[in-house]
Design a protein around this motif. Structure first.
Motif, PDB file in Angstrom:
ATOM      1  N   TRP A 220       0.831  -1.203   0.000  1.00  0.00           N
ATOM      2  CA  TRP A 220       0.000   0.000   0.000  1.00  0.00           C
ATOM      3  C   TRP A 220       0.865   1.252   0.000  1.00  0.00           C
ATOM      4  N   LEU A 221       2.049   1.184   0.619  1.00  0.00           N
ATOM      5  CA  LEU A 221       2.952   2.324   0.604  1.00  0.00           C
ATOM      6  C   LEU A 221       3.416   2.628  -0.818  1.00  0.00           C
ATOM      7  N   SER A 222       3.727   1.570  -1.576  1.00  0.00           N
ATOM      8  CA  SER A 222       4.141   1.753  -2.974  1.00  0.00           C
ATOM      9  C   SER A 222       3.012   2.366  -3.791  1.00  0.00           C
ATOM     10  N   ARG A 223       1.785   1.918  -3.530  1.00  0.00           N
ATOM     11  CA  ARG A 223       0.635   2.470  -4.260  1.00  0.00           C
ATOM     12  C   ARG A 223       0.420   3.930  -3.913  1.00  0.00           C
ATOM     13  N   GLU A 224       0.606   4.260  -2.633  1.00  0.00           N
ATOM     14  CA  GLU A 224       0.457   5.663  -2.232  1.00  0.00           C
ATOM     15  C   GLU A 224       1.486   6.536  -2.950  1.00  0.00           C
ATOM     16  N   ILE A 225       2.731   6.090  -2.988  1.00  0.00           N
ATOM     17  CA  ILE A 225       3.789   6.856  -3.651  1.00  0.00           C
ATOM     18  C   ILE A 225       3.491   7.010  -5.139  1.00  0.00           C
ATOM     19  N   PHE A 226       3.051   5.920  -5.764  1.00  0.00           N
ATOM     20  CA  PHE A 226       2.744   5.955  -7.193  1.00  0.00           C
ATOM     21  C   PHE A 226       1.604   6.926  -7.497  1.00  0.00           C
ATOM     22  N   PHE A 227       0.489   6.782  -6.777  1.00  0.00           N
ATOM     23  CA  PHE A 227      -0.672   7.633  -7.045  1.00  0.00           C
ATOM     24  C   PHE A 227      -0.417   9.080  -6.622  1.00  0.00           C
ATOM     25  N   ASN A 228       0.406   9.261  -5.598  1.00  0.00           N
ATOM     26  CA  ASN A 228       0.745  10.622  -5.181  1.00  0.00           C
ATOM     27  C   ASN A 228       1.540  11.334  -6.273  1.00  0.00           C
ATOM     28  N   GLY A 229       2.512  10.628  -6.859  1.00  0.00           N
ATOM     29  CA  GLY A 229       3.280  11.203  -7.952  1.00  0.00           C
ATOM     30  C   GLY A 229       2.412  11.491  -9.161  1.00  0.00           C
ATOM     31  N   MET A 230       1.515  10.562  -9.472  1.00  0.00           N
ATOM     32  CA  MET A 230       0.605  10.746 -10.595  1.00  0.00           C
ATOM     33  C   MET A 230      -0.313  11.943 -10.357  1.00  0.00           C
ATOM     34  N   PHE A 231      -0.829  12.046  -9.124  1.00  0.00           N
ATOM     35  CA  PHE A 231      -1.706  13.163  -8.785  1.00  0.00           C
ATOM     36  C   PHE A 231      -0.980  14.494  -8.921  1.00  0.00           C
ATOM     37  N   PHE A 232       0.227  14.560  -8.371  1.00  0.00           N
ATOM     38  CA  PHE A 232       0.977  15.809  -8.432  1.00  0.00           C
ATOM     39  C   PHE A 232       1.206  16.241  -9.881  1.00  0.00           C
ATOM     40  N   GLY A 233       1.593  15.302 -10.733  1.00  0.00           N
ATOM     41  CA  GLY A 233       1.812  15.631 -12.135  1.00  0.00           C
ATOM     42  C   GLY A 233       0.550  16.130 -12.811  1.00  0.00           C
ATOM     43  N   CYS A 234      -0.568  15.457 -12.549  1.00  0.00           N
ATOM     44  CA  CYS A 234      -1.841  15.827 -13.189  1.00  0.00           C
ATOM     45  C   CYS A 234      -2.346  17.183 -12.714  1.00  0.00           C
ATOM     46  N   VAL A 235      -2.270  17.417 -11.396  1.00  0.00           N
ATOM     47  CA  VAL A 235      -2.817  18.670 -10.870  1.00  0.00           C
ATOM     48  C   VAL A 235      -1.948  19.858 -11.281  1.00  0.00           C
ATOM     49  N   ALA A 236      -0.628  19.661 -11.330  1.00  0.00           N
ATOM     50  CA  ALA A 236       0.266  20.740 -11.753  1.00  0.00           C
ATOM     51  C   ALA A 236       0.062  21.063 -13.228  1.00  0.00           C
ATOM     52  N   LEU A 237      -0.079  20.025 -14.054  1.00  0.00           N
ATOM     53  CA  LEU A 237      -0.308  20.243 -15.479  1.00  0.00           C
ATOM     54  C   LEU A 237      -1.667  20.882 -15.746  1.00  0.00           C
TER      55      LEU A 237
END
Length: 276
Positions: free
Chosen positions: A80-97
């Motif tokens: 679950w930690l790996s999933r959090e890191i993955f989705f957190n990175g994806m979220f940051f990229g999407c929201v910034a873009l």
């Protein structure tokens, strides 16, 4: 205690950023994106980006070897930690873009805003799952999910309301009603989980009993938390009926965020592992 403050700051910032993104996506569907309100969306997504960036920087303090953080993604199928890191990175990229495309008036912001909302919710769900699947009885019984997702919704509603409260157009008032309704549900859910949790902890052996005693010792803090949340909610309702924006909107947001901060400190403060 220092660890509790650090974890509280990280989780609150992350959930506030995701909550804003979710509500901004809803605003896009209810209010729509027009030239006259584009600035509001840009400011909202920019704030969500900054909150997420601050949370990501704080998260590095919990890693023994921050430079190896990307390696954690390799365990996404089982951690679950790996999933959090993955989705957190994806979220940051999407929201910034999304913020960037809206600012530059380029196409594609709608799709990215949807991806940001989805990846953000998955990030917070993964974050809650980390705590729900531990040897801490106090974080089970749905407590982690209700607390984390509830805070995400509550803070997202009030922070986005700062940018999108207007009483002179029906679409804005409709969005305010949706946000207010979600705020009520999130606060009631977070309050109700404590009653359910208290009964469950009594049956969870020594660790559960100790967590229950710790919870009882935090009655004043718990009361203060939901007092702030309730006053913030009442302020929200009053503003809607008065049809007047102003400093009270910032007071509403500050009260809700403060209530969630205190609630999160309680969450971390009552965790007792089994076997101790």
């Amino acid at each position: 205690m220092e660890g509790i403050f650090s974890l509280t700051a990280y989780s609150i910032l992350a959930q506030a950023g995701v909550g804003m993104s979710v509500m901004l996506f809803i605003a896009g569907k209810v209010i729509g994106l027009k030239e006259e309100n584009r600035k509001q969306y840009v400011q909202g997504y920019a704030m969500a980006t900054l909150l997420t960036a601050a949370a990501m920087l704080l998260s590095m303090t919990h890693l023994g070897m921050p430079l190896r953080a990307p390696n954690a993604i390799l365990n996404i199928a089982s951690s679950w930690l790996s999933r959090e890191i993955f989705f957190n990175g994806m979220f940051f990229g999407c929201v910034a873009l999304t913020a960037f495309l809206l600012y530059k008036k380029k196409p594609g912001a709608g799709l990215l805003s949807a991806l940001a909302a989805i990846s953000g919710i998955l990030c917070i769900f993964s974050q809650a799952s980390i705590y729900a699947n531990t040897v801490m009885p106090a974080w089970g019984h749905g407590h982690a999910y209700v607390t984390f997702l509830g805070a995400m919704i509550a803070m997202g509603c009030v922070l986005s309301g700062i940018f999108f409260y207007r009483h002179d157009e029906e679409a804005y008032r409709k969005f305010f009603i949706i946000g207010g309704s979600l705020l009520i549900v999130s606060i009631l859910a977070q309050a109700g989980i404590y009653a359910y949790l208290a009964g469950g902890l009594a049956l969870m052996g020594p660790a559960g009993t100790k967590s229950l005693l710790l919870l009882q010792g935090k009655n004043m803090l718990l009361t203060a938390s939901f007092l702030f949340l309730t006053i913030g909610l009442l302020t929200c309702i009053c503003q809607y009926h008065r049809r007047k924006a102003g400093a009270a909107l910032y007071l509403m947001a500050a009260l809700i965020v403060l209530g969630e901060v205190l609630n999160r400190m309680i969450f971390y403060g009552i965790g007792v592992p089994m076997g101790l």
